[in-house]
Design a protein around this motif. Structure first.
Motif, PDB file in Angstrom:
ATOM      1  N   LEU A   1       0.833  -1.199   0.000  1.00 52.71           N
ATOM      2  CA  LEU A   1       0.000   0.000   0.000  1.00 52.71           C
ATOM      3  C   LEU A   1       0.869   1.252   0.000  1.00 52.71           C
ATOM      4  CD1 LEU A   1      -2.812   1.294   0.161  1.00 52.71           C
ATOM      5  CD2 LEU A   1      -2.681   1.076   2.665  1.00 52.71           C
ATOM      6  N   GLU A   2       1.920   1.240   0.808  1.00 49.29           N
ATOM      7  CA  GLU A   2       2.839   2.375   0.856  1.00 49.29           C
ATOM      8  C   GLU A   2       3.505   2.584  -0.500  1.00 49.29           C
ATOM      9  OE1 GLU A   2       6.945   3.623   3.232  1.00 49.29           O
ATOM     10  OE2 GLU A   2       5.509   2.266   4.191  1.00 49.29           O
ATOM     11  N   PHE A   3       3.975   1.493  -1.108  1.00 49.17           N
ATOM     12  CA  PHE A   3       4.611   1.556  -2.419  1.00 49.17           C
ATOM     13  C   PHE A   3       3.648   2.163  -3.441  1.00 49.17           C
ATOM     14  CE2 PHE A   3       5.444  -0.246  -6.599  1.00 49.17           C
ATOM     15  CZ  PHE A   3       6.815  -0.153  -6.733  1.00 49.17           C
ATOM     16  N   ARG A   4       2.413   1.672  -3.481  1.00 42.75           N
ATOM     17  CA  ARG A   4       1.440   2.136  -4.483  1.00 42.75           C
ATOM     18  C   ARG A   4       1.096   3.611  -4.310  1.00 42.75           C
ATOM     19  NH1 ARG A   4      -4.178   2.340  -4.271  1.00 42.75           N
ATOM     20  NH2 ARG A   4      -4.413   0.761  -2.627  1.00 42.75           N
ATOM     21  N   LEU A   5       0.800   4.018  -3.089  1.00 39.93           N
ATOM     22  CA  LEU A   5       0.398   5.405  -2.867  1.00 39.93           C
ATOM     23  C   LEU A   5       1.543   6.384  -3.102  1.00 39.93           C
ATOM     24  CD1 LEU A   5      -1.953   5.076   0.241  1.00 39.93           C
ATOM     25  CD2 LEU A   5      -2.597   5.448  -2.152  1.00 39.93           C
ATOM     26  N   LEU A   6       2.739   5.993  -2.695  1.00 38.49           N
ATOM     27  CA  LEU A   6       3.877   6.887  -2.901  1.00 38.49           C
ATOM     28  C   LEU A   6       4.210   7.015  -4.388  1.00 38.49           C
ATOM     29  CD1 LEU A   6       6.189   5.974   0.116  1.00 38.49           C
ATOM     30  CD2 LEU A   6       4.995   8.131  -0.270  1.00 38.49           C
ATOM     31  N   ARG A   7       4.210   5.910  -5.104  1.00 36.29           N
ATOM     32  CA  ARG A   7       4.474   6.014  -6.548  1.00 36.29           C
ATOM     33  C   ARG A   7       3.361   6.788  -7.260  1.00 36.29           C
ATOM     34  NH1 ARG A   7       7.904   1.462  -9.777  1.00 36.29           N
ATOM     35  NH2 ARG A   7       9.761   1.582  -8.467  1.00 36.29           N
ATOM     36  N   GLN A   8       2.148   6.598  -6.844  1.00 34.28           N
ATOM     37  CA  GLN A   8       1.035   7.343  -7.440  1.00 34.28           C
ATOM     38  C   GLN A   8       1.265   8.846  -7.291  1.00 34.28           C
ATOM     39  OE1 GLN A   8      -2.803   6.551  -5.672  1.00 34.28           O
ATOM     40  NE2 GLN A   8      -3.674   8.411  -6.535  1.00 34.28           N
ATOM     41  N   HIS A   9       1.837   9.242  -6.155  1.00 34.83           N
ATOM     42  CA  HIS A   9       2.047  10.669  -5.861  1.00 34.83           C
ATOM     43  C   HIS A   9       3.480  11.111  -6.146  1.00 34.83           C
ATOM     44  CE1 HIS A   9      -1.908  11.612  -4.046  1.00 34.83           C
ATOM     45  NE2 HIS A   9      -1.922  10.319  -3.790  1.00 34.83           N
ATOM     46  N   HIS A  10       4.136  10.426  -7.093  1.00 33.96           N
ATOM     47  CA  HIS A  10       5.420  10.855  -7.651  1.00 33.96           C
ATOM     48  C   HIS A  10       6.624  10.701  -6.714  1.00 33.96           C
ATOM     49  CE1 HIS A  10       2.395  12.992 -10.135  1.00 33.96           C
ATOM     50  NE2 HIS A  10       3.197  12.670 -11.113  1.00 33.96           N
ATOM     51  N   TYR A  11       6.556   9.753  -5.794  1.00 32.05           N
ATOM     52  CA  TYR A  11       7.736   9.416  -4.990  1.00 32.05           C
ATOM     53  C   TYR A  11       8.321   8.119  -5.544  1.00 32.05           C
ATOM     54  CZ  TYR A  11       5.960  12.781  -1.555  1.00 32.05           C
ATOM     55  OH  TYR A  11       5.500  13.917  -0.942  1.00 32.05           O
ATOM     56  N   ILE A  12       9.610   8.123  -5.845  1.00 35.66           N
ATOM     57  CA  ILE A  12      10.234   6.940  -6.422  1.00 35.66           C
ATOM     58  C   ILE A  12      10.673   6.010  -5.294  1.00 35.66           C
ATOM     59  CG2 ILE A  12      12.099   6.058  -7.859  1.00 35.66           C
ATOM     60  CD1 ILE A  12      12.021   8.592  -9.455  1.00 35.66           C
ATOM     61  N   VAL A  13       9.879   4.987  -5.080  1.00 28.30           N
ATOM     62  CA  VAL A  13      10.177   3.962  -4.079  1.00 28.30           C
ATOM     63  C   VAL A  13      10.748   2.746  -4.811  1.00 28.30           C
ATOM     64  CG1 VAL A  13       9.219   2.532  -2.240  1.00 28.30           C
ATOM     65  CG2 VAL A  13       8.259   4.802  -2.685  1.00 28.30           C
ATOM     66  N   PRO A  14      11.881   2.191  -4.373  1.00 26.10           N
ATOM     67  CA  PRO A  14      12.493   1.084  -5.105  1.00 26.10           C
ATOM     68  C   PRO A  14      11.700  -0.212  -4.965  1.00 26.10           C
ATOM     69  CG  PRO A  14      13.686   1.494  -3.069  1.00 26.10           C
ATOM     70  CD  PRO A  14      12.684   2.605  -3.202  1.00 26.10           C
ATOM     71  N   GLN A  15      11.715  -1.006  -6.020  1.00 28.50           N
ATOM     72  CA  GLN A  15      11.036  -2.300  -5.997  1.00 28.50           C
ATOM     73  C   GLN A  15      11.646  -3.258  -4.974  1.00 28.50           C
ATOM     74  OE1 GLN A  15      11.554  -4.708  -9.505  1.00 28.50           O
ATOM     75  NE2 GLN A  15      13.669  -4.046  -9.830  1.00 28.50           N
ATOM     76  N   GLU A  16      12.864  -2.979  -4.573  1.00 31.27           N
ATOM     77  CA  GLU A  16      13.560  -3.873  -3.636  1.00 31.27           C
ATOM     78  C   GLU A  16      12.905  -3.926  -2.264  1.00 31.27           C
ATOM     79  OE1 GLU A  16      15.990  -3.340  -7.031  1.00 31.27           O
ATOM     80  OE2 GLU A  16      15.100  -1.795  -5.721  1.00 31.27           O
ATOM     81  N   ILE A  17      11.939  -3.075  -1.979  1.00 25.75           N
ATOM     82  CA  ILE A  17      11.279  -3.145  -0.672  1.00 25.75           C
ATOM     83  C   ILE A  17      10.530  -4.474  -0.506  1.00 25.75           C
ATOM     84  CG2 ILE A  17      11.009  -0.633  -0.619  1.00 25.75           C
ATOM     85  CD1 ILE A  17       7.980  -1.105  -0.916  1.00 25.75           C
ATOM     86  N   PHE A  18      10.316  -5.191  -1.620  1.00 27.83           N
ATOM     87  CA  PHE A  18       9.601  -6.473  -1.537  1.00 27.83           C
ATOM     88  C   PHE A  18      10.555  -7.672  -1.441  1.00 27.83           C
ATOM     89  CE2 PHE A  18       6.638  -3.650  -3.860  1.00 27.83           C
ATOM     90  CZ  PHE A  18       5.624  -3.630  -2.918  1.00 27.83           C
ATOM     91  N   GLU A  19      11.854  -7.412  -1.350  1.00 27.25           N
ATOM     92  CA  GLU A  19      12.823  -8.509  -1.264  1.00 27.25           C
ATOM     93  C   GLU A  19      12.605  -9.366  -0.024  1.00 27.25           C
ATOM     94  OE1 GLU A  19      14.689  -9.796  -3.271  1.00 27.25           O
ATOM     95  OE2 GLU A  19      15.810  -8.414  -4.529  1.00 27.25           O
ATOM     96  N   SER A  20      12.155  -8.758   1.065  1.00 25.82           N
ATOM     97  CA  SER A  20      11.974  -9.525   2.302  1.00 25.82           C
ATOM     98  C   SER A  20      10.835 -10.535   2.195  1.00 25.82           C
ATOM     99  CB  SER A  20      11.716  -8.579   3.479  1.00 25.82           C
ATOM    100  OG  SER A  20      10.540  -7.814   3.261  1.00 25.82           O
ATOM    101  N   PHE A  21      10.007 -10.425   1.156  1.00 24.42           N
ATOM    102  CA  PHE A  21       8.900 -11.366   0.956  1.00 24.42           C
ATOM    103  C   PHE A  21       9.245 -12.430  -0.080  1.00 24.42           C
ATOM    104  CE2 PHE A  21       7.174  -7.178   2.076  1.00 24.42           C
ATOM    105  CZ  PHE A  21       6.529  -7.495   3.265  1.00 24.42           C
ATOM    106  N   ARG A  22      10.521 -12.473  -0.475  1.00 25.71           N
ATOM    107  CA  ARG A  22      10.965 -13.414  -1.508  1.00 25.71           C
ATOM    108  C   ARG A  22      12.095 -14.292  -0.967  1.00 25.71           C
ATOM    109  NH1 ARG A  22      13.601 -11.333  -5.411  1.00 25.71           N
ATOM    110  NH2 ARG A  22      12.797 -12.481  -7.207  1.00 25.71           N
TER     111      ARG A  22
END
Length: 592
Positions: free
Chosen positions: A151-172
């Protein structure tokens, strides 16, 4: 393909149109409509021209109904109640300190189509969350809860904040996403929605889309939480990033009302705002229907689509917020004109006639219509007056003459139409690449983006106008997705009318595949096109003179196409899903 033979000279078709009128109806589509019948009386006989017919159904929306529709929610008492509720919601936003609760509150507000009322508070919260979780080293601290992280990733990217995809590494792990999250339906749904904000070459986000799509499709809704059981299939049909909040608000209100987490203040404000804004849309329709009745194209050009209400839906989709009434009206009116012109180029006009029409627009002179056939003179004059009225309003309000810029935008569209007309008359079959190069102009995306800019910006500058004329990447790729979505829903009907091959048929011809395989490929192109849009919307916000509002409007145009054409021609065919959408969005208030 329906055809008719009429007499004409090479440069002028001396025809008196005697349309067979359909019975007057308000919004009932239960009647069985006959195919269009045209009685043509020739006053000169020099050449026989075969004209095609679109066999369009008559409009189901009665002009008198549109001119008299009204709502109690335009009254001051409802506006006062709304303002009181807004103050309470602002207090909630400011007083909440738990990040996940803040994010969920923002998400609900956006889905209720209330985000525009709290832009300052939302921006402040997201900026704070981003600052707290980002570091100077470039790493981003993320939650260990999948739903919260996605949710944080989606809302921040929607509002022009570049959040890295690597935040999901802990779920892999080494095998991909961990099995431990398979039972977390809420988390998987959030990850699925987040995956649509991916850029190109983001392998983790692509894997997230593949994984969540497969798992969510395999689940049985009867085994889910009741709210999730409604949200999951809705998301699998069209994800949030591709939906329009205003189009989707009523559906979400009905879901939210049944949710265990429902906040009564948010619910009441969502319903009230929906009804108040609906009353504004009805005022738009009263104005537009008077204009449409006055120019009388529905009677004079009876071979063309009479689609004022679906045309207005595009205006609502692009410029839904209350303050953009002029923009909605102009976009809706111009799309109604575009329908007429499109049908001339695609169906009714000869190649010589549409070349003459294009030349007349290039000259942008009332005397240029003298060279046109009689039926085109009516079309040209209605078009000329409508565009000039907009030019006058902008000159009066902003002191800027946009004649050259606006006519150039219209010529981009007409040249695209002319190219397709030449393909048809020479029986040329374009490759997909050739087709899409032209289609990004002929779909009207650049023109509508220009209209959106001119009708919503307080300051109109030469720099911005010239930049729009370069067709920036974000404009190109939103138009690209728009074109494919349109073709996906309309190509079957258009081919029956004898139109040129569309994207699906071009790919079939290029690759020798079946229509089913071609349609799957189109869906892939749409996803890849959105990845480019995601990338360029960030670049435009940082490197160009375009405002985030205009870039969002360009995306909204694409979203309208995806919502209207998902199950067929939702613009040309007014009954069925489009009728239900119109009734719920424009005419039927939500019970309070």
């Amino acid at each position: 393909m329906a055809t008719r033979l009429v007499a004409s000279s090479p440069l002028c078709s001396f025809i008196k149109f005697q349309p067979v009128k359909a019975p007057s109806q308000k919004y009932s589509s239960n009647a069985s409509f006959p195919k269009p019948v045209f009685r043509c009386v020739a006053t000169s006989t020099t050449e026989v021209i075969e004209r095609r017919s679109g066999n369009y159904q008559p409009c189901i929306w009665d002009i008198e109904f549109l001119q008299t529709v009204d709502s109690d929610y335009s009254k001051e008492i409802y506006k006062k109640r709304s303002e009181n509720l807004k103050r309470q919601v602002k207090t909630m936003l400011v007083s909440e300190v738990e990040p996940l609760v803040q994010l969920e509150l923002i998400d609900v507000l956006q889905r209720l189509c209330l985000g525009y009322e709290f832009e300052t508070e939302i921006k402040s919260i997201l900026q704070s969350i981003y600052n707290n979780n980002s570091s100077s080293s470039g790493k981003y601290k993320s939650s260990q809860d999948l739903h919260a992280a996605a949710l944080e990733f989606r809302l921040l990217r929607q509002h022009h904040y570049i959040v890295p995809q690597e935040i999901f590494e802990s779920f892999r792990d080494e095998n991909g996403f961990k099995k431990s999250i398979y039972d977390d339906v809420k988390g998987m749904l959030s990850l699925y929605e987040a995956s649509f904000f991916a850029f190109e070459d983001e392998s983790i986000m692509e894997e997230a889309w593949e994984f969540t799509s497969e798992k969510l499709k395999s689940l049985k809704t009867e085994d889910m939480d009741p709210t999730l059981a409604m949200l999951v299939p809705h998301a699998l049909e069209i994800p949030l990033h591709w939906r329009l909040p205003r189009f989707d608000a009523r559906w979400f209100i009905e879901v939210y009302e049944k949710s265990r987490d429902m906040n009564p203040i948010l619910l009441e404000l969502g319903k009230l705002d929906f009804n108040i804004v609906q009353s504004m849309y009805q005022e738009d329709l009263r104005v537009m229907s008077s204009w449409w009745k006055e120019i009388a194209l529905r009677e004079k050009l009876d071979f063309a689509r009479d689609r004022l209400v679906p045309s207005y839906l595009w205006g609502v989709g692009v410029s839904s917020e209350p303050q953009y009434a002029y923009s909605r009206r102009i976009i809706g009116m111009d799309i109604a004109i575009i329908n007429m012109i499109d049908d001339i180029y695609d169906i009714y006009g000869t190649l010589e006639e549409v070349e003459l029409f294009t030349d007349a627009v290039k000259k942008w002179d009332i005397n240029a219509m003298k060279q046109l056939p009689d039926y085109m003179k009516i079309a040209y004059l209605a078009f000329y007056n409508t565009v000039n009225e907009m030019i006058y309003v902008i000159l009066k309000e902003h002191g800027v003459d946009v004649t050259d810029h606006l006519t150039k935008a219209w010529l981009g569209l007409l040249n695209g139409y002319l190219t397709e007309a030449r393909w048809y008359h020479t029986k040329h079959k374009p490759s997909l690449a050739e087709y899409m190069k032209n289609a990004c102009m002929s779909i009207a995306g650049p023109l509508i983006a220009t209209l959106a800019y001119l009708t919503t910006h307080k300051s109109i500058t030469e720099e911005e106008m010239k930049y729009l004329e370069t067709i920036p990447d974000v404009m190109h790729w939103t138009s690209y997705v728009f074109r494919i979505s349109d073709d996906y829903g309309t190509s079957s009907d258009e081919l029956k009318r004898g139109d040129v091959p569309k994207a699906i048929q071009c790919y079939m011809h290029d690759s020798g595949v079946s229509e089913e395989e071609a349609r799957l490929h189109m869906r892939k192109l749409v996803r890849n096109g959105w990845k480019k849009v995601n990338k360029y919307r960030f670049m435009e916000s940082q490197e160009s003179p375009l405002t985030p509002t205009l870039v969002e409007m360009m995306q909204n145009l694409t979203r309208v196409s995806q919502n209207l054409y998902e199950h067929g021609d939702g613009h040309g065919i007014e009954d069925g899903e489009t009728k239900d959408r119109v009734l719920r969005l424009l005419f039927q208030p939500i019970p309070m």
